[in-house]
Structure formats: C-alpha cells, structure tokens
Design a protein around this motif. Sequence first.
Motif, PDB file in Angstrom:
ATOM      1  N   UNK A   7       0.839  -1.196   0.000  1.00 25.12           N
ATOM      2  CA  UNK A   7       0.000   0.000   0.000  1.00 25.12           C
ATOM      3  C   UNK A   7       0.876   1.249   0.000  1.00 25.12           C
ATOM      4  N   UNK A   8       0.411   2.305  -0.630  1.00 26.20           N
ATOM      5  CA  UNK A   8       1.171   3.566  -0.583  1.00 26.20           C
ATOM      6  C   UNK A   8       1.312   4.027   0.875  1.00 26.20           C
ATOM      7  N   UNK A   9       2.424   4.652   1.176  1.00 29.26           N
ATOM      8  CA  UNK A   9       2.674   5.128   2.541  1.00 29.26           C
ATOM      9  C   UNK A   9       3.132   6.587   2.457  1.00 29.26           C
ATOM     10  N   UNK A  10       2.137   7.444   2.271  1.00 28.52           N
ATOM     11  CA  UNK A  10       2.420   8.848   1.965  1.00 28.52           C
ATOM     12  C   UNK A  10       3.152   9.541   3.120  1.00 28.52           C
ATOM     13  N   UNK A  11       2.804   9.164   4.365  1.00 33.30           N
ATOM     14  CA  UNK A  11       3.448   9.804   5.526  1.00 33.30           C
ATOM     15  C   UNK A  11       4.966   9.755   5.433  1.00 33.30           C
ATOM     16  N   UNK A  60       7.002  13.887   5.626  1.00 33.22           N
ATOM     17  CA  UNK A  60       5.719  14.510   5.302  1.00 33.22           C
ATOM     18  C   UNK A  60       4.728  14.414   6.456  1.00 33.22           C
ATOM     19  N   UNK A  61       4.745  13.303   7.178  1.00 25.26           N
ATOM     20  CA  UNK A  61       3.776  13.151   8.274  1.00 25.26           C
ATOM     21  C   UNK A  61       4.220  12.094   9.265  1.00 25.26           C
TER      22      UNK A  61
END
Lengths: 276, 276, 276, 276
Positions: A7-11, A60-61
């Motif tokens: 899964x994408x892990x934008x954080x 980013x997060x």
Amino acid sequence: MKEEINLPDIQNTEDTRGISIDKVGITNVYYPVLLKQKEGADIQASARVKLFVHLPREYKGVNMSRFMETLAKHGNLISSDTMPLILETLCNRLESKDAYARFEFDYYIPKKSPASDNIAPQKYRCAFAGELRDGKYKFMLEVNVIAASLCPCSKAMSMSDCSCSEVGKGAHNQRSHIRVRVECNPKDVIWFEDIIASIEEQASAPTYPILKRPDEKYVTELAYSNAKFSEDILRDVQIATLKFPISEWNIRVYNEESIHPFDVCCYQQSSGWTWD
Amino acid sequence: MKEEINLPDIQNTEDTRGISIDKVGITNVYYPVLLKQKEGADIQASARVKLFVHLPREYKGVNMSRFMETLAKHGNLISSDTMPLILETLCNRLESKDAYARFEFDYYIPKKSPASDNIAPQKYRCAFAGELRDGKYKFMLEVNVIAASLCPCSKAMSMSDCSCSEVGKGAHNQRSHIRVRVECNPKDVIWFEDIIASIEEQASAPTYPILKRPDEKYVTELAYSNAKFSEDILRDVQIATLKFPISEWNIRVYNEESIHPFDVCCYQQSSGWTWD
Amino acid sequence: MKEEINLPDIQNTEDTRGISIDKVGITNVYYPVLLKQKEGADIQASARVKLFVHLPREYKGVNMSRFMETLAKHGNLISSDTMPLILETLCNRLESKDAYARFEFDYYIPKKSPASDNIAPQKYRCAFAGELRDGKYKFMLEVNVIAASLCPCSKAMSMSDCSCSEVGKGAHNQRSHIRVRVECNPKDVIWFEDIIASIEEQASAPTYPILKRPDEKYVTELAYSNAKFSEDILRDVQIATLKFPISEWNIRVYNEESIHPFDVCCYQQSSGWTWD
Amino acid sequence: MKEEINLPDIQNTEDTRGISIDKVGITNVYYPVLLKQKEGADIQASARVKLFVHLPREYKGVNMSRFMETLAKHGNLISSDTMPLILETLCNRLESKDAYARFEFDYYIPKKSPASDNIAPQKYRCAFAGELRDGKYKFMLEVNVIAASLCPCSKAMSMSDCSCSEVGKGAHNQRSHIRVRVECNPKDVIWFEDIIASIEEQASAPTYPILKRPDEKYVTELAYSNAKFSEDILRDVQIATLKFPISEWNIRVYNEESIHPFDVCCYQQSSGWTWD
C-alpha cells in the motif's frame, strides 16, 4: 499484513518545505487508566488523552496509528508509573526525538462532613503529564479544586454602619476554581490527596458533597471568618504549593462572582514554566 | 446554472422505507441579525441559528442548501418581525408542511449601579423562535438571567446562637442562573427589557457590571435581606412571568452552590409546553 | 447530631404560594459507579448525575442533603440494578411522590480493527436513567456513537462527468454523531454493546481507535460504498432500534459537515416519548 | 459618592506576604464592540473580554470595578484603534506597570459560492488583544477558520488496486479547525479578510455557507485534488502567514477525523511567542 507492504505510505515520503513541526499527534482521545490512591486499591478511570511527538523536516507526516498502538500495548496498566515507558515507546515507534503525553481524569477522594461526619466521595478533575525532550524526562501533576471564597471588602462594608464590631449583614461569596500545575521532582511522589488538602486550606472554605444543617452552619461561619480575595487565595496557594518537592509551577484562581455576571481571576507561574 | 439540471439530485429520489422525519435541518449556523430594543435604534448581533422542516416519507432527503438561501434572501433584515415570512419561505422552498426557526444571541441592556449611578451594558443570552405547524403560527422568547441567590437556611443558622435577632455570621450565596421561555400571544409584544427586569426582581439580588464600594455594600445587604432558595426563586419567577401576555411557559433555575461542588436546580413548565 | 434538632430548618416551613414544583434536586454531581459489561468483570466509572424529586405545594424547599446521602448509602454499588432502590429511597427520604435519577458516563468497548485485527478500547458516552412516577417505574438507556457519514449526492455528482460508472473524484464525508435514547421494557436487559453495534451498522462506516493502512483503506472504501444522508442514517437507526425490546424512543443524528461550517441534523421520537 | 470615602477599602491595605501577581483581572466579561471591515461600514459585535493588570507586592488587591469602568468610559467606541488608550487607562486607573486586554467575537465575511455565485455571510471566530508591558506596546490578532481536509494516504490507498491512475473509491475527509495568532507590526494593518483568505487557500478546500449542487461538486472535487495531512496544512499555513507583516506567531491545526472518534492535531509557534 502482507497487503500493507504494497500500500502507498504517503506519511513516509520526503517533505521539501524544510519545516519541522513542534508537536503533532492526537487529542481528545479517551482511554481507560488505573490510578493509584494514597490509601486503598488502584481505581479505574476514563482519561482524556493527548499524545504528541516532534516531526523532523524531512518527513511529510507521522505514522498516526502508532500513538494508539502505544497506548493499547500497555493495556489497562497505564498509570504515572508507566509514563517514562510510554514516552520512550512513542519516541521509538514514531522515530521522534521528543514525546509528550497527558492524561486528564476524574479523581475521587472520600470527604467527611465537618460536623456530622458523613462521608461521600468528592470528585476532583486531575491530570498527569510527561515529557521526554532531548533525552530529559519531566513529569507534571495538575489538580482542580472547587472551593468557597468570601469577599473581605463586602464583609467589612456590610458591618461598617453597625455599632458593634461583630455585627454584619453578610458578605458576597461564591465558587472559586483553583487550578495548580506543578512539575515534580522525579524521585518524590506527590499524592493528589496531599496537594488537594493543602489547596483547600487556602480558600475561605472547602466545598463538601454532604452538608447536614450543623455542617452548613459550620461551613458558612468558616467562610465568613476567613474572608479572602482571589488575590489572597492565589498568594496563599503559592506559599502552600512551594512546600511540596517541585520545580516549576503554575497557578490559576477564578471566582464566579455572585454579584457580577463575569469572573474575577488571577494567574501566576514560576519563570521557568513552559507547560500548557 | 444549466449544469445543475444535469447533475444527479439524490435528495429528490423516492424513499421506500415509509418513514417521515419530524425535524430535519441545519444547526450551529451563525448569522447576523438585527435586534429591536425597547428604546433606541436596532442593534446588530450574531445569532446561533437552528432551522428545521418536516420531511414526508416519500422523499429521501431535504434540499439542504435552501435553508441558508432562505436566510440569505432576507439579508440583514432578520428580526422577530420577519419570523412568519422566514417560516413561510422555508415551507414553500423546502415543500414542507411545518417549519421551525430559532435565533439565539447576546442582548445588551444598559444597567445603572444601584448607589453610584454608573452605567454599563450588561449582556443577557436571549433567543426567539417561531414555528409554523399545520398552518398555525407560534412564537417563543427565551431569556437567561445571572443573579445572586442567598440561602435562607444558612442565614437563619449562622444567627442561631446569637442573642440579638439581627446579628449574623453571613450566609452562603452564589450565582443563580434563571432561564425563562415563554410562548407569546401573537399580537402582544414582550420586550426583553421588561421580562428580564421582572425576573431580576425575584432573585436575592441582581448582578451588575460596575459596582463601586457603596454599590457592593448595597447589593450585599439587599441579598442578605432577601434570602431565597432556588425553589423560592422558581416560584416567584413563575408568578411574575404569568403576568405577561403568554400562553405556555417553561422555567429553569440552577444555583452554582458555593458550599458544594455541584448545582441545585428546579424545573417547572405549563402542561401544554412542547418546545425545546 | 443533637445540635441539628435546635437549628432552624427553613426548608420544612410552610409555603403559602400554592405552587408545587415538578422537579427539584441536584445536577452536575459526580459520583463513582460500577458498570456491568456484557462480557467480563464490572468496571468502575465516573458518572455525572442528576437527581430530582417533586415538591408539594405545602413545603418551602426540599432537604437537599438527602440526595447525596442517598447516593452515599449505596456506596460503590450504584448500577442499573440498584436504580429502583435509589428511586424508592429518594421518594422515602425526601417525602416525594416522584423521583428521577440519571447517570452519564464513559463506557469502553474493545474494538478490533477490520483488517489488521488490532484491538483497543473505544469510548462511548452512555447513560441510564430511572423514574418512579405515581408508583410506576420506568428505565431509560442512552448511547452516543461517533461514526462516519458519506454524502450520496456528492458521490453521485463527482462521478457524473465520467464515462465509466465506477470512476469518481471522491465524496465529502464527516463525523456523524448518533444519539439513541430508549425506554426499556422492565424485564429485558439491553446491553450497551448490542445497541451500539446495531447503530454502527447503520452509518456509512464505524470509527475505530486503531487503523493501520489496510484498515484505513477498508474503512474508506466501506464508507464510499455505503453513502448515506443524515436522513438515511436516522431512518435506518430507527428501524434497527425498533428491533430491541423497547417502548418509547428518541433519536438524533447530526453531521459535522466537512464542506460547511455548520451541522446538518435530524430528530425523531415516538409519540409517547417524554424524557429529556 | 461621599459615602465611599468612609467605607472600608480592603483592597488598598498593605500586603505583607511579599508576593506580586503576574495577572489579575476579570474574564468572561461580555461587552459590545465596533469592528472595522476591510470594505463597508463598521459592524457591531458582542465580545468576550479579558482584562488584566499586574499587582505589586505591596497591595492586597486590585480595584476590581475600575476594569469595567475603563470599558464603559469608551462607550461603544471600542475597537482595535482604541486598544492603546484602553491599556493606558488600565495602567493609570489601576496603578499598574502592565496591562492586557483581549476581545473575542464573531466576525462575518460575505462569501460567494464557487459555481452558483450565491452570497451569504460566513462567521469566523476572531480576536484582537493588546499588551502594555514595561512601556512597550504589542498587538495581536487571532482568526479561526473551519475548512475541509482530505487525507492523501487514504486517497492513494483507495486507488491502489485500480488499473487506471485516476480511478478511486474516495478518501476520508473532515472538518479541519485552523487557528492562527500573530503579533502584528504596530504600523501595519492586517485585515481579517486577508489573513482568512490566505489560510483558506492552504486547506484541501474552504467551507461555504451556501452550496448548490454544482458548488458541492466543485468543492468535493477541489478537496479530492488537493489532499493534505494536518501536517501539510500547518506547514502551508506557516509559509502563508509569514508573508504578512508580523513578528511572533502561533499556529494550531486539528482535524476532527471522520474515521476515528478523536482528533489529529499539530502545533507550531515562533520561538519568541509568549501570548496565550
């Protein structure tokens, strides 16, 4: 959880704005905790919780789910004792240099009526908080006390046209809300019971859950004999609080004036106080 | 707005559950209103607003945007005078048989200190509301008064060991919150100023924005000479309120006890009262 | 307490205004209670409490201290089981024909993340209340659920210019606050766990304390596949609630709209509902 | 007011505890103010007010009535322009070296729907505050913005099993509460309108009072195209705020998560920030 890997892990992606964030986390979380009493068994309570970490400029997060995982890992054993461990876990799991945790809850103390000896539990809104910043651990306690304040000026004036010195026509009195926050010395235990008792002695009179008529007479007369401005309460609470083994401190008193539709208030803190 | 014609309009689709809804609408809306004063020019205020209609069983939902459009259509001219028009517009635009609107706001009345004659505005939280149900129009006013209450039992007891009748050691007193809601007779205007003055006379003493020392002495002694339980205040407010041209009514009194950490309260309403 | 005998007792003096009072008592009281869980041991909680009785026209006031004495008499054993006894004691000790008691508290239920199986406690604000009026006993439960709602109209529109049916640009969604109050049939136990589970199924998606990324994906897609207006949630909660063994009921849904600075809300109740 | 001369004046008696008080005054005061708009006439508002001074160690208390007298002296002309004068009057009348005043109120800005061009007023909770400390004047503004935030991770994941890049099943979004406090440069005017517009651009989408269906489609798609964590919003608001002529600043963002029963939040401030 194989799926998570893909899964994408934008954080965790890189942030290019060059801005670190002081405090990021979750708030208005509710979680069950165990509270130690000075006497008697531990009691269960529902805590309103804040958890924060520092976010470096590169990220980013934060991995937001790890805050609640950290609480859940400690199950029902969260208490002031586990605070250092919670903060370390937050730093490790969220890859942060700093962590902050605050638990606020209703704490009950059995209170005996002053004349009739009736006992009932009285609620005090209390909190403990911990901070791990640059490797240094700090611990904070907060207590909120509802007491009676009776105005010395009103008392003096409503006697002023009387010929005898002890004759009066009352004095306005009201609820006083006293909040004390202290940064504890790490090795000294301060019991909520002790600091609350110390604060209540500084008001015009304590409040009680049960007051039969002889009690009500006692409390009314105690307050009348013990008239205090909010400024008096603040100063006396400051003197009393400094007898505890604390470093920094912060005190707020406000009186819900019975003769005004607004509140009178005082604030005071030590010069090194940085908590909120 | 050609585009709108082709957009899906799910609200207007048919519902098959066979359930109508009593009240559907928007709440915690803020909107500027104009308030009439008994004397002087209209004043601007910020109202917290609720708007509701009835939803027949055939429809999936209401056209939610039409609530705010109805307010916006009346621009800055929303007042108790425009209430019937607002309700009619809501019924028409939302194709409902019933409509309800409530506006709650801070209302200011100049108040003169009892001894020093200093004047300052005092805020009262007030509301008006209207209902159009099955073609019948009703109108409601609400006022909230903060006053002083002084306990008769505490006063009697703190004198009870004195030899002379007028010698005392005070009496606990505190803020009393008095809320009165009335359904008005459609053709009679009730001014906030009048109903608030009527309520303040029933407390042990009113509160004031400015109290110099002679005022404070006056108010302290007035409250002491006028000891009242919350029950007394409720009953006297009921008697006073019934002198206004009203139909249904609802009264609540609660005292923020200065000797207890909780509140004492009383409720009373006419048997036909159905508002909230 | 010999002294009490000789103290003035103003409450018990005669009142001549001829006005009985519907509800008089204490509110914003905090008291520890024991809560039964569907599974597992009883848990301690801090309850915000209201206690009321009726006051006949002959009496000036109630004996206010007897409310707290009634709670204290039941020590730490206050639960829904002791409600009838509490009400009887209130009627007896306060010489009233009616009594009302309400306890509101945080209730925790372990909740498992839908994909990752992480378990953490989720808080629900709940209450139980009892009434003894003219000899008839009634019992009420309240639960408050925070869930997700996703707007069907927004979803339909943000797809509307796409050529394929399942292509979209999202839909606004937000926190939905669902409150259900039911009057229980005296002989049937309704568990908080069961009624809460029933309500959560009617929202677009439940909320969770821990959501790892596969969980977040699951919940996002669940809400998207299950778009509902507040009106839909209300109707479906009504249908689900009526499957429990209840008599009267009251349901409120409000959505903290993410595209508006105000809330959308619906109310519905059975025609015989008289509680607040 | 001859009588006042002879009344006891306890506040002005000497205090021997040797403790000065940082801040003493009145709070939860309500007072009418006039607000300047960037365009159009001044508007009336109801402000919640705090007024504080410093109390030297020699005095028992402040002359509490002089706070309200100071407001009343300025009648209905209280605005940001009169702040320096209010602070000077407080210092003079209360014989203090420092003074602090804060006014918080609802401020309305007309807002046009993005597609349908419907205009309605939107409320923003705002404040201004002033401080005179050791002869130095400082001025602070606060704005609170309710906007939409849409989660980038949720969006990325709900697309992740799709073959085409723009196909999704939504993303969780919710209300974001953004609070910005800035200390202004004394000679530069910052309009609420400008700083609010600047903040709204940093959210996933603004909120609106009226949204017809084409507007709702527009806002839904705007938020979807503009996914942001609370951390993103905080950083972008920081960058945008620093373009204004300010010195110190403080920013808080919290998101009322639609998939969790708690809030996600971030805090950031300049290192010299000392206001609350």
